[in-house]
Design a protein around this motif. Structure first.
Motif, PDB file in Angstrom:
ATOM      1  N   UNK A  85       0.850  -1.182   0.000  1.00  0.00           N
ATOM      2  CA  UNK A  85       0.000   0.000   0.000  1.00  0.00           C
ATOM      3  C   UNK A  85       0.889   1.236   0.000  1.00  0.00           C
ATOM      4  N   UNK A  86       0.742   2.064  -0.955  1.00  0.00           N
ATOM      5  CA  UNK A  86      -0.178   2.119  -2.087  1.00  0.00           C
ATOM      6  C   UNK A  86       0.366   1.364  -3.294  1.00  0.00           C
ATOM      7  N   UNK A  87      -0.412   1.373  -4.364  1.00  0.00           N
ATOM      8  CA  UNK A  87       0.034   0.662  -5.548  1.00  0.00           C
ATOM      9  C   UNK A  87       1.255   1.336  -6.174  1.00  0.00           C
ATOM     10  N   UNK A  88       1.253   2.680  -6.185  1.00  0.00           N
ATOM     11  CA  UNK A  88       2.321   3.432  -6.837  1.00  0.00           C
ATOM     12  C   UNK A  88       2.687   4.640  -5.997  1.00  0.00           C
ATOM     13  N   UNK A  89       3.750   5.292  -6.413  1.00  0.00           N
ATOM     14  CA  UNK A  89       4.078   6.567  -5.791  1.00  0.00           C
ATOM     15  C   UNK A  89       2.937   7.548  -6.014  1.00  0.00           C
ATOM     16  N   UNK A  90       2.700   8.394  -5.037  1.00  0.00           N
ATOM     17  CA  UNK A  90       1.733   9.476  -5.220  1.00  0.00           C
ATOM     18  C   UNK A  90       2.401  10.777  -4.783  1.00  0.00           C
ATOM     19  N   UNK A  91       1.631  11.854  -4.839  1.00  0.00           N
ATOM     20  CA  UNK A  91       2.172  13.126  -4.389  1.00  0.00           C
ATOM     21  C   UNK A  91       2.331  13.152  -2.872  1.00  0.00           C
ATOM     22  N   UNK A  92       1.830  12.121  -2.200  1.00  0.00           N
ATOM     23  CA  UNK A  92       1.942  12.065  -0.740  1.00  0.00           C
ATOM     24  C   UNK A  92       2.695  10.820  -0.273  1.00  0.00           C
ATOM     25  N   UNK A  93       3.170  10.025  -1.197  1.00  0.00           N
ATOM     26  CA  UNK A  93       3.942   8.827  -0.854  1.00  0.00           C
ATOM     27  C   UNK A  93       5.229   8.826  -1.658  1.00  0.00           C
ATOM     28  N   UNK A  94       6.347   9.145  -0.975  1.00  0.00           N
ATOM     29  CA  UNK A  94       7.632   9.239  -1.663  1.00  0.00           C
ATOM     30  C   UNK A  94       8.449   7.947  -1.508  1.00  0.00           C
ATOM     31  N   UNK A  95       8.228   7.232  -0.403  1.00  0.00           N
ATOM     32  CA  UNK A  95       8.866   5.928  -0.187  1.00  0.00           C
ATOM     33  C   UNK A  95       7.760   4.900  -0.216  1.00  0.00           C
ATOM     34  N   UNK A  96       8.009   3.797  -0.877  1.00  0.00           N
ATOM     35  CA  UNK A  96       6.952   2.817  -1.045  1.00  0.00           C
ATOM     36  C   UNK A  96       7.551   1.413  -0.995  1.00  0.00           C
ATOM     37  N   UNK A  97       7.113   0.630  -0.019  1.00  0.00           N
ATOM     38  CA  UNK A  97       7.617  -0.742   0.045  1.00  0.00           C
ATOM     39  C   UNK A  97       6.760  -1.623  -0.852  1.00  0.00           C
ATOM     40  N   UNK A  98       7.411  -2.202  -1.852  1.00  0.00           N
ATOM     41  CA  UNK A  98       6.691  -3.101  -2.761  1.00  0.00           C
ATOM     42  C   UNK A  98       6.710  -4.513  -2.174  1.00  0.00           C
ATOM     43  N   UNK A  99       5.544  -5.129  -2.148  1.00  0.00           N
ATOM     44  CA  UNK A  99       5.431  -6.515  -1.680  1.00  0.00           C
ATOM     45  C   UNK A  99       5.189  -7.384  -2.914  1.00  0.00           C
TER      46      UNK A  99
END
Lengths: 274, 261
Positions: free
Chosen positions: B43-57
């Motif tokens: 969560x989330x699927x992709x980067x957004x304007x509010x998600x700069x770090x994203x752990x891909x599962x």
């Protein structure tokens, strides 16, 4: 996962009207420099059509930013390799040439006509630029559908020419100037542009290959094949060969060409944007 | 220019705790977003304007029916040749003295060209501010002697922060060791500065092909197309122009003779 820029209808209209503005201007400029006295109306219509259109273009671009005053931020930078930067500048430069040509077309003194012709030769370059750079802008992105084929700019230019000439042709019809030889010349130039556009479009689709999926299949396909290829290019060309004697048919074909030019921008932009 | 800083994300050490994702949100004061169902824990699927770090599962079904997780903490790559930076018409996107790529929010005018120019789909448009946003490499922190919040929060040192040359040397040792241990597909992504947009200043150690983690095999600079496309546009212009000249030319008359328009 790549992202699309969420460009909406304002940008579709900008691409469309920018093409007509550039196309009608360079058509007028070529008629001005290479034509004769009978092309006077084409010349005037071409120049005077480009001016309001480029104004609308500027307004659309500025409005699309959300906060209009932020367009000023573009004026602190000039990147010659960046279509977005150089394009913003060239809308202004083209507007200037369009304005100059319009003003100069009011006078019929020998000196003014000579000056107008010289100005328009340089302005033609700006017109070519305005009509084509939007395609180059799309192809300089990371999105495969926009960037895989190298002919987006060339396609936009041919389309800008065909729609610009169709617009002049339609205006000639509406203003009652559709009797003279000049109308035949516009139609002929338009025919060449449409043939070129069809050829470029075919090569473009071939180069895109499977990346063309967003327009050649799925929900945008009927609009692309039916609206642009058949109704916007093939039918006007056929009408041009078959029924060029009937004025209303020629006017109809001009309307179809204009609609096709709009559909081209619409499907290219909107098919890959949610 | 100061020595280039980098982040090295070694996914073989990631435990999927998302401390990086949370630390990023906290430090950069990024508001929460509604969770979305992605089919995995991601969560989330992709980067957004509010998600700069994203752990891909990334779920990988194994031959014995079990599920293997690849956990990959993704972030803006801070490319040495950055598509977003080249595309920006206002100069809002700039390179810092540490080699990182940042967006000057005051200068951004919201044209959104950078969004489609990122080969990794990182840059996002913020509809609240009308401006583009992405990972800042914690620009405020690195200018005050601190590492990025994500690297600081990582409990397994899966995200490491330091000078790029030192991190690359470290990463090369690590990938050699993993290969020795039997991870055949282990590889570095973006460490090579000759063949990878000039090198990514946030580079990765992957356990599988880049596509597994939604990364392009060979990211390319979008602006590479400008020159050829422009030349072909000129060609098109010449043909259109010749066609119009042929159509409008006055036969048997000198150029421009007798026009009193």
């Amino acid at each position: 996962m790549l992202k699309t820029p969420d460009w909406g209808m304002m940008i579709v209209f900008y691409f469309f009207l920018g093409g007509i503005a550039g196309g009608s201007y360079f058509t007028a400029a070529i008629a001005d420099n290479f034509g004769g006295p009978r092309d006077r109306q084409v010349i005037r219509l071409g120049y005077w059509l480009s001016l309001p259109l480029v104004l609308i273009c500027g307004i659309l671009l500025i409005a699309d930013l959300g906060v209009p005053a932020r367009f000023l931020n573009m004026l602190f930078t000039f990147k010659f390799w960046d279509p977005m930067s150089i394009g913003a500048w060239m809308v202004g430069v083209f507007g200037l040439f369009s304005f100059l040509s319009c003003v100069l077309s009011l006078s019929s003194s020998e000196a003014m006509v000579t000056l107008r012709r010289k100005v328009s030769l340089v302005g033609t370059l700006a017109g070519f630029f305005l009509a084509s750079y939007t395609g180059v802008l799309l192809s300089a992105t990371a999105l495969p559908f926009w960037s895989e084929a190298r002919l987006m700019g060339a396609l936009f230019l041919a389309s800008g020419a065909s729609t610009g000439m169709a617009a002049i042709s339609l205006l000639l019809f509406l203003s009652g100037g559709s009797t003279g030889e000049a109308w035949g010349k516009v139609k002929r130039a338009d025919r060449y542009s449409m043939i070129l556009e069809l050829v470029i479009l075919a090569v473009f689709l071939g180069l895109l290959g499977s990346a063309a999926a967003p327009i050649i299949q799925g929900q945008f396909a009927p609009l692309f094949w039916g609206g642009l290829v058949v109704a916007g290019l093939v039918v006007p060309l056929v009408l041009d060969f078959v029924g060029s004697k009937a004025k209303t048919l020629v006017a109809l074909s001009a309307i179809l060409v204009l609609a096709g030019g709009f559909i081209l921008r619409y499907v290219l932009l909107m098919s890959i944007q949610a | 220019m100061a020595r280039t800083l980098a982040m090295f994300t070694d996914i073989s050490l990631c435990i999927g705790c998302r401390a990086c994702q949370v630390a990023c949100k906290q430090w950069n004061e990024l508001p929460m977003e509604d969770p979305e169902w992605t089919g995995t824990y991601q969560n989330h699927a992709h980067f957004t304007d509010k998600t700069y770090r994203l752990v891909r599962f990334v779920e990988k079904p194994q031959a014995d029916g079990r599920l293997q997780w690849d956990l990959m903490s993704d972030v803006c790559k801070h490319c040495a040749q950055a598509g977003c930076l080249e595309a920006c018409p206002t100069g809002a996107i700039y390179r810092t003295e540490y080699g990182t790529v940042n967006i000057n929010q005051d200068a951004c005018n919201g044209c959104r060209y950078c969004v489609s120019s990122c080969p990794f789909g990182v840059v996002a448009f913020n509809h609240d501010t009308g401006r583009a946003s992405k990972c800042t490499f914690c620009n405020d922190r690195i200018h005050n002697g601190l590492g990025p919040a994500c690297a600081k929060a990582c409990p397994t040192e899966s995200i490491q922060f330091g000078f790029r040359d030192e991190l690359v040397a470290k990463a090369e040792k690590r990938v050699a060791k993993l290969k020795e241990m039997g991870y055949k597909e282990a590889r570095l992504y973006g460490a090579d500065s000759n063949d990878f947009l000039g090198g990514l200043n946030a580079f990765f150690l992957l356990l599988d092909k880049p596509g597994t983690y939604n990364l392009p095999d060979k990211p390319k600079l979008p602006q590479r197309n400008v020159f050829v496309d422009s030349l072909l546009s000129v060609g098109s212009a010449v043909l259109v122009g010749l066609g119009a000249i042929v159509a409008f030319r006055e036969r048997g008359q000198g150029k421009g003779g007798g026009d009193n328009a």
